[in-house]
Design a protein around this motif. Structure first.
Motif, PDB file in Angstrom:
ATOM      1  N   TYR A   1       0.849  -1.180   0.000  1.00 37.25           N
ATOM      2  CA  TYR A   1       0.000   0.000   0.000  1.00 37.25           C
ATOM      3  C   TYR A   1       0.891   1.237   0.000  1.00 37.25           C
ATOM      4  CZ  TYR A   1      -3.466   3.441   1.495  1.00 37.25           C
ATOM      5  OH  TYR A   1      -4.285   4.539   1.572  1.00 37.25           O
ATOM      6  N   VAL A   2       0.662   2.134  -0.950  1.00 35.26           N
ATOM      7  CA  VAL A   2       1.516   3.320  -1.054  1.00 35.26           C
ATOM      8  C   VAL A   2       0.709   4.619  -0.990  1.00 35.26           C
ATOM      9  CG1 VAL A   2       3.342   2.127  -2.321  1.00 35.26           C
ATOM     10  CG2 VAL A   2       1.469   3.190  -3.597  1.00 35.26           C
ATOM     11  N   GLY A   3      -0.481   4.545  -0.410  1.00 37.20           N
ATOM     12  CA  GLY A   3      -1.261   5.760  -0.217  1.00 37.20           C
ATOM     13  C   GLY A   3      -2.615   5.769  -0.887  1.00 37.20           C
ATOM     14  N   GLY A   4      -2.928   4.701  -1.618  1.00 38.23           N
ATOM     15  CA  GLY A   4      -4.251   4.602  -2.222  1.00 38.23           C
ATOM     16  C   GLY A   4      -4.516   5.691  -3.245  1.00 38.23           C
ATOM     17  N   ALA A   5      -5.714   6.237  -3.203  1.00 42.91           N
ATOM     18  CA  ALA A   5      -6.131   7.228  -4.191  1.00 42.91           C
ATOM     19  C   ALA A   5      -5.299   8.507  -4.129  1.00 42.91           C
ATOM     20  CB  ALA A   5      -7.608   7.563  -4.004  1.00 42.91           C
ATOM     21  N   ALA A   6      -4.620   8.738  -3.018  1.00 46.83           N
ATOM     22  CA  ALA A   6      -3.817   9.956  -2.866  1.00 46.83           C
ATOM     23  C   ALA A   6      -2.476   9.855  -3.590  1.00 46.83           C
ATOM     24  CB  ALA A   6      -3.583  10.249  -1.387  1.00 46.83           C
ATOM     25  N   SER A   7      -2.107   8.666  -4.039  1.00 49.68           N
ATOM     26  CA  SER A   7      -0.815   8.457  -4.692  1.00 49.68           C
ATOM     27  C   SER A   7      -1.015   8.038  -6.142  1.00 49.68           C
ATOM     28  CB  SER A   7      -0.005   7.380  -3.956  1.00 49.68           C
ATOM     29  OG  SER A   7       1.127   6.989  -4.707  1.00 49.68           O
ATOM     30  N   ARG A   8      -0.362   8.728  -7.082  1.00 51.67           N
ATOM     31  CA  ARG A   8      -0.455   8.363  -8.497  1.00 51.67           C
ATOM     32  C   ARG A   8       0.161   6.993  -8.765  1.00 51.67           C
ATOM     33  NH1 ARG A   8       4.711   9.733 -11.033  1.00 51.67           N
ATOM     34  NH2 ARG A   8       3.787   9.576 -13.111  1.00 51.67           N
ATOM     35  N   MET A   9       1.038   6.538  -7.864  1.00 54.77           N
ATOM     36  CA  MET A   9       1.718   5.273  -8.096  1.00 54.77           C
ATOM     37  C   MET A   9       0.830   4.073  -7.778  1.00 54.77           C
ATOM     38  SD  MET A   9       4.130   7.004  -9.209  1.00 54.77           S
ATOM     39  CE  MET A   9       4.948   5.616  -9.980  1.00 54.77           C
ATOM     40  N   SER A  10      -0.224   4.262  -7.007  1.00 52.14           N
ATOM     41  CA  SER A  10      -1.157   3.160  -6.743  1.00 52.14           C
ATOM     42  C   SER A  10      -1.730   2.638  -8.053  1.00 52.14           C
ATOM     43  CB  SER A  10      -2.299   3.625  -5.831  1.00 52.14           C
ATOM     44  OG  SER A  10      -1.823   3.963  -4.550  1.00 52.14           O
ATOM     45  N   ASP A  11      -2.019   3.557  -8.981  1.00 50.82           N
ATOM     46  CA  ASP A  11      -2.582   3.162 -10.267  1.00 50.82           C
ATOM     47  C   ASP A  11      -1.575   2.340 -11.066  1.00 50.82           C
ATOM     48  OD1 ASP A  11      -4.707   3.329 -12.294  1.00 50.82           O
ATOM     49  OD2 ASP A  11      -3.236   4.497 -13.420  1.00 50.82           O
TER      50      ASP A  11
END
Length: 228
Positions: free
Chosen positions: A60-70
């Motif tokens: 988990y790298v921040g969910g919707a708050a992180s562009r890298m989750s996508d």
């Protein structure tokens, strides 16, 4: 004992599994003709089973708050494909070809107008402002398994619109943790088509996966999009 899927990824699980099934549809003929695999139904099930394992391993790298989750949600499934094909003796070069051509075919199912609009948005001044902000925040390293990167402004004589230097890569960290270093370059190879199908030229001459100090992404418009 089965691992636990983070709630954020669990909430997107249906879409990710559907994307995986679509990829396997697109990859079937290549798995037969290039990888010389015959039990395709068995391979498909093995890949989906492996994907369930990958889902429990995704950091988990921040969910919707992180562009890298996508990035993780769109590309981590290729780790499952690579693992299974490697277990069946498929060469790394063929794995790379199958994954890249499959991903390109999947990307091209999106209407061209939508893809080009997405590319223009990515290159827009508004998005560049957002990327500068996110690059600065990445150095706080709130999530140890996340990416760390710098926004690169073009200098005199440069022919790119902007760049990103990744000094730490979530996929590299994942591969090191789970024994996937061998198939990691196949994931790196997906980036070129991910941008090209949106009208963006990516130039990259080195990667962390290849032993460099950073991945040097440089972005510009493809010629076909210059005058539209």
């Amino acid at each position: 004992m089965a691992g636990i899927i983070h709630p954020f990824y669990e909430s997107h699980r249906g879409a990710m599994e559907a994307a995986m099934q679509h990829r396997l549809d697109l990859a079937e003929s290549m798995m037969c003709e290039r990888a010389h695999l015959s039990d395709i139904d068995g391979i498909r099930q093995e890949v989906m089973d492996e994907f369930e394992i990958v889902l429990t391993q995704m950091p988990y790298v921040g969910g919707a708050a992180s562009r890298m989750s996508d990035f993780f949600m769109r590309l981590m499934g290729f780790m499952a494909i690579g693992r299974v094909l490697r277990r069946h003796g498929v060469s790394l070069s063929v794995i790379g070809e199958i994954e890249r051509e499959t991903y390109k075919a999947q990307l091209l199912t999106v209407p061209e107008a939508e893809r080009v609009a997405s590319g223009r948005q990515f290159l827009s001044s508004e998005n560049q402002t957002l990327l500068r902000d996110q690059a600065a925040k990445s150095h706080q390293q709130a999530f140890p398994e996340d990416f760390v990167y710098d926004f690169v402004e073009p200098g005199p004589g440069d022919n790119f619109e902007f760049g990103i230097n990744y000094t730490a890569c979530g996929f590299c960290k994942f591969a090191a943790r789970h024994g996937d270093k061998e198939i990691l370059p196949s994931i790196c190879g997906l980036d070129f088509d991910a941008y090209a199908t949106r009208g963006i030229h990516l130039e990259r001459t080195q990667t962390l996966a290849g032993g460099a100090s950073h991945c040097n992404f440089r972005f510009s418009r493809l010629p076909s999009d210059q005058d539209e």
